[in-house]
Design a protein around this motif. Structure first.
Motif, PDB file in Angstrom:
ATOM      1  N   UNK A   6      61.679  62.805  -0.757  1.00 24.06           N
ATOM      2  CA  UNK A   6      60.963  62.628  -2.023  1.00 24.06           C
ATOM      3  C   UNK A   6      59.468  62.380  -1.770  1.00 24.06           C
ATOM      4  N   UNK A   7      59.208  61.436  -0.848  1.00 26.38           N
ATOM      5  CA  UNK A   7      57.820  61.005  -0.594  1.00 26.38           C
ATOM      6  C   UNK A   7      56.972  62.132  -0.011  1.00 26.38           C
ATOM      7  N   UNK A   8      57.607  63.052   0.723  1.00 28.38           N
ATOM      8  CA  UNK A   8      56.847  64.182   1.271  1.00 28.38           C
ATOM      9  C   UNK A   8      56.319  65.086   0.169  1.00 28.38           C
ATOM     10  N   UNK A   9      56.999  65.067  -0.975  1.00 29.09           N
ATOM     11  CA  UNK A   9      56.572  65.932  -2.082  1.00 29.09           C
ATOM     12  C   UNK A   9      55.622  65.217  -3.036  1.00 29.09           C
ATOM     13  N   UNK A  10      55.497  63.890  -2.903  1.00 28.34           N
ATOM     14  CA  UNK A  10      54.720  63.116  -3.868  1.00 28.34           C
ATOM     15  C   UNK A  10      53.754  62.177  -3.147  1.00 28.34           C
ATOM     16  N   UNK A  11      52.566  61.988  -3.726  1.00 30.49           N
ATOM     17  CA  UNK A  11      51.577  61.120  -3.044  1.00 30.49           C
ATOM     18  C   UNK A  11      52.053  59.677  -2.981  1.00 30.49           C
ATOM     19  N   UNK A  12      52.623  59.203  -4.115  1.00 30.09           N
ATOM     20  CA  UNK A  12      53.052  57.815  -4.160  1.00 30.09           C
ATOM     21  C   UNK A  12      54.377  57.708  -4.903  1.00 30.09           C
ATOM     22  N   UNK A  13      55.282  56.919  -4.377  1.00 35.13           N
ATOM     23  CA  UNK A  13      56.586  56.743  -5.017  1.00 35.13           C
ATOM     24  C   UNK A  13      56.539  55.487  -5.888  1.00 35.13           C
ATOM     25  N   UNK A  14      56.778  55.668  -7.178  1.00 29.41           N
ATOM     26  CA  UNK A  14      56.672  54.537  -8.110  1.00 29.41           C
ATOM     27  C   UNK A  14      58.070  54.010  -8.469  1.00 29.41           C
ATOM     28  N   UNK A  15      58.100  52.905  -9.252  1.00 37.57           N
ATOM     29  CA  UNK A  15      59.378  52.249  -9.581  1.00 37.57           C
ATOM     30  C   UNK A  15      60.403  53.221 -10.163  1.00 37.57           C
ATOM     31  N   UNK A  16      59.965  54.046 -11.111  1.00 37.89           N
ATOM     32  CA  UNK A  16      60.908  55.007 -11.739  1.00 37.89           C
ATOM     33  C   UNK A  16      61.540  55.923 -10.691  1.00 37.89           C
ATOM     34  N   UNK A  17      60.723  56.332  -9.710  1.00 29.38           N
ATOM     35  CA  UNK A  17      61.236  57.217  -8.656  1.00 29.38           C
ATOM     36  C   UNK A  17      62.325  56.518  -7.847  1.00 29.38           C
ATOM     37  N   UNK A  18      62.165  55.209  -7.646  1.00 25.27           N
ATOM     38  CA  UNK A  18      63.160  54.472  -6.832  1.00 25.27           C
ATOM     39  C   UNK A  18      64.534  54.580  -7.498  1.00 25.27           C
ATOM     40  N   UNK A  19      64.578  54.422  -8.821  1.00 24.93           N
ATOM     41  CA  UNK A  19      65.874  54.544  -9.530  1.00 24.93           C
ATOM     42  C   UNK A  19      66.474  55.927  -9.269  1.00 24.93           C
ATOM     43  N   UNK A  20      65.600  56.936  -9.372  1.00 19.95           N
ATOM     44  CA  UNK A  20      66.067  58.314  -9.188  1.00 19.95           C
ATOM     45  C   UNK A  20      66.579  58.539  -7.751  1.00 19.95           C
ATOM     46  N   UNK A  21      65.829  58.028  -6.787  1.00 21.10           N
ATOM     47  CA  UNK A  21      66.209  58.216  -5.373  1.00 21.10           C
ATOM     48  C   UNK A  21      67.563  57.552  -5.105  1.00 21.10           C
ATOM     49  N   UNK A  22      67.756  56.381  -5.663  1.00 21.23           N
ATOM     50  CA  UNK A  22      69.029  55.666  -5.430  1.00 21.23           C
ATOM     51  C   UNK A  22      70.189  56.439  -6.056  1.00 21.23           C
ATOM     52  N   UNK A  23      69.922  57.008  -7.209  1.00 23.78           N
ATOM     53  CA  UNK A  23      70.968  57.807  -7.862  1.00 23.78           C
ATOM     54  C   UNK A  23      71.313  59.031  -6.996  1.00 23.78           C
ATOM     55  N   UNK A  24      70.306  59.724  -6.521  1.00 23.70           N
ATOM     56  CA  UNK A  24      70.542  60.924  -5.680  1.00 23.70           C
ATOM     57  C   UNK A  24      71.312  60.549  -4.407  1.00 23.70           C
ATOM     58  N   UNK A  25      71.035  59.346  -3.886  1.00 23.48           N
ATOM     59  CA  UNK A  25      71.653  58.916  -2.620  1.00 23.48           C
ATOM     60  C   UNK A  25      73.156  58.682  -2.745  1.00 23.48           C
ATOM     61  N   UNK A  26      73.628  58.570  -3.988  1.00 23.48           N
ATOM     62  CA  UNK A  26      75.068  58.380  -4.265  1.00 23.48           C
ATOM     63  C   UNK A  26      75.666  57.198  -3.492  1.00 23.48           C
ATOM     64  N   UNK A  27      75.007  56.063  -3.545  1.00 22.53           N
ATOM     65  CA  UNK A  27      75.571  54.892  -2.835  1.00 22.53           C
ATOM     66  C   UNK A  27      76.348  54.004  -3.829  1.00 22.53           C
ATOM     67  N   UNK A  28      76.319  54.423  -5.083  1.00 22.62           N
ATOM     68  CA  UNK A  28      77.167  53.770  -6.090  1.00 22.62           C
ATOM     69  C   UNK A  28      76.777  52.363  -6.468  1.00 22.62           C
ATOM     70  N   UNK A  29      75.461  52.047  -6.443  1.00 20.25           N
ATOM     71  CA  UNK A  29      75.110  50.710  -6.941  1.00 20.25           C
ATOM     72  C   UNK A  29      74.202  50.818  -8.165  1.00 20.25           C
ATOM     73  N   UNK A  30      74.233  49.763  -8.981  1.00 17.50           N
ATOM     74  CA  UNK A  30      73.431  49.705 -10.209  1.00 17.50           C
ATOM     75  C   UNK A  30      72.388  48.597 -10.050  1.00 17.50           C
ATOM     76  N   UNK A  31      71.260  48.794 -10.717  1.00 17.33           N
ATOM     77  CA  UNK A  31      70.216  47.760 -10.677  1.00 17.33           C
ATOM     78  C   UNK A  31      70.690  46.519 -11.402  1.00 17.33           C
ATOM     79  N   UNK A  32      70.384  45.361 -10.815  1.00 20.85           N
ATOM     80  CA  UNK A  32      70.819  44.100 -11.454  1.00 20.85           C
ATOM     81  C   UNK A  32      69.836  43.676 -12.546  1.00 20.85           C
ATOM     82  N   UNK A  33      68.589  44.043 -12.420  1.00 24.54           N
ATOM     83  CA  UNK A  33      67.605  43.591 -13.414  1.00 24.54           C
ATOM     84  C   UNK A  33      67.444  44.612 -14.541  1.00 24.54           C
TER      85      UNK A  33
END
Ligand code: KIV
Ligand code: ZN
Length: 390
Positions: free
Chosen positions: A363-390
């Motif tokens: 993801x980061x190779x395609x984008x200059x900076x990874x922001x909070x919204x991107x983190x949610x997306x990356x975790x979803x793509x990673x398929x590790x099956x966890x949800x944000x607690x906050x």
């Protein structure tokens, strides 16, 4: 041992405002003047009253509202200038007239087409005349940076006798080296009779990027006032930056120097001036730049997460910045990713982090900076099956 106080003379509204495109109206100047007073500056140079009716009005209005600081108006060594400045300052609780004349060979010859003796006469006359209106008179020896020290000492001695309370030694063209400027202040301290009756002031320009270093060198050698602007704005490459000299003194206790500035207001004051003038602050500007407390390389991020002091010499809270920023880029490591993921609600195990980090790098190779919204997306793509607690 208690520290010696170096007075902060802010000239954002005079030398700073001389920058093309940075013109402020009276209302904007009043907002900034009130803020400078709150910040704890000792002197506010509010303008050059003879220069325009608008500048006169601003100095007059600022004089009415400033509660703590001395309010100062600039003049040339010209009677009419001094009359007008005195009139503009009449409501100030603590008024100061700042008068002066060029003292370098170049100014004497090309600007005034006169002799050194006549310059001294004009300087003395101007200080005496200003003194007939106010007690506090500051004299500037324009282009003192390129003025012969012996002649400069003669000028200083003469204006002290005439009643000058502050001697401004401007490096008008930003030419001096720190050692040279410090030696100039030292020379004046040692060779001017009556120097104890006046405060020596540093007024440095930044043409060679040395304004802060020169001002500090001056203070080390006995100057007890520094003239500066918020964000270092000013003619050409600018003036000494207020936030820099204040923090240099605060971060180096061995200098035994301090100011009356409330450093927690530095960042918001910087933004206020930048927005009012439409003059962006460069991101890598010391103390107040957007990147001054931002870390983006993996090695630095890992260090800062373990202990902020590994890569930061100033606690951001000290200058009014909420916290250090860990910026996610393709150069970031696992520690930074885990830290930022936690901030948005994911406590990752080592195994989960390994998986997410792989996706993150793509993801980061395609984008200059990874922001909070991107983190949610990356975790979803990673398929590790966890949800944000906050
Ligand atoms: O840079 C300078 O010499 C000045 C003086 C007018 C004080 O701004
Ligand atoms: Zn200047």
């Amino acid at each position: 041992m208690s520290k010696e106080i170096v007075q902060i003379f802010d000239t954002t509204l005079r030398d700073g405002e001389q920058v093309p495109g940075c013109k402020l109206n009276t209302e904007q100047k009043l907002v900034i003047a009130r803020r400078l007073d709150e910040l704890g500056v000792d002197i506010i140079e509010a303008g050059f009253p003879i220069s325009s009716p608008g500048d006169f009005k601003s100095v007059e209005e600022i004089s009415k509202v400033v509660k703590n600081a001395t309010v100062c108006g600039l003049t040339r060594s010209v009677k009419k200038d001094i009359d007008v400045a005195a009139e503009a300052l009449k409501y100030a609780v603590k008024p100061r007239i700042h008068t002066g004349i060029g003292t370098s060979e170049s100014h004497i010859r090309h600007k005034f087409n006169t002799t050194p003796e006549k310059i001294i006469e004009r300087a003395v006359e101007a200080v005496r005349y200003a003194k007939s209106f106010v007690e506090d008179v500051e004299f500037y020896a324009e282009d003192a940076g390129r003025t012969d020290n012996e002649f400069l000492a003669r000028v200083c001695e003469a204006v002290i006798k005439a009643g000058a309370t502050v001697l401004n030694i401007p490096d008008t063209t930003g030419y001096c080296l720190p050692e040279e400027y410090g030696a100039k202040i030292k020379y004046l301290k040692e060779h001017v009779t009556g120097i104890d009756k006046a405060i020596l002031s540093c007024h440095c320009h930044n043409d060679l990027g040395l304004a802060t270093a020169n001002s500090i060198a001056g203070a080390i050698h006995g100057a007890r006032q520094i003239e500066c602007t918020i964000n270092g704005i000013g003619e050409r490459a600018g003036n000494t930056s207020l936030e820099e000299v204040v923090m240099v003194m605060r971060q180096h206790p061995t200098l035994n120097l301090d100011t009356n500035i409330n450093s927690k207001l530095l960042y918001s004051t910087s933004r206020l001036v930048s927005e009012s003038m439409g003059m962006p602050v460069q991101p890598n500007k010391a103390i107040v730049g957007a990147n001054a407390f931002a870390h983006s390389s993996g090695i630095h991020q890992d260090g800062v997460i373990k202990n902020r002091e590994t890569y930061e010499i100033i606690d951001p809270a000290e200058v009014g910045v909420t916290e250090s920023a860990i910026v996610l880029t393709a150069r970031s490591g696992r520690a930074a990713l885990a830290y930022r993921a936690k901030k948005v609600g994911y406590e990752l195990t080592k195994l989960q982090l390994d998986k997410v980090y792989e996706e993150f790098l793509n993801f980061a190779d395609r984008k200059k900076e990874v922001v909070d919204e991107d983190i949610h997306q990356i975790i979803e793509i990673s398929k590790i099956g966890i949800k944000a607690t906050a």
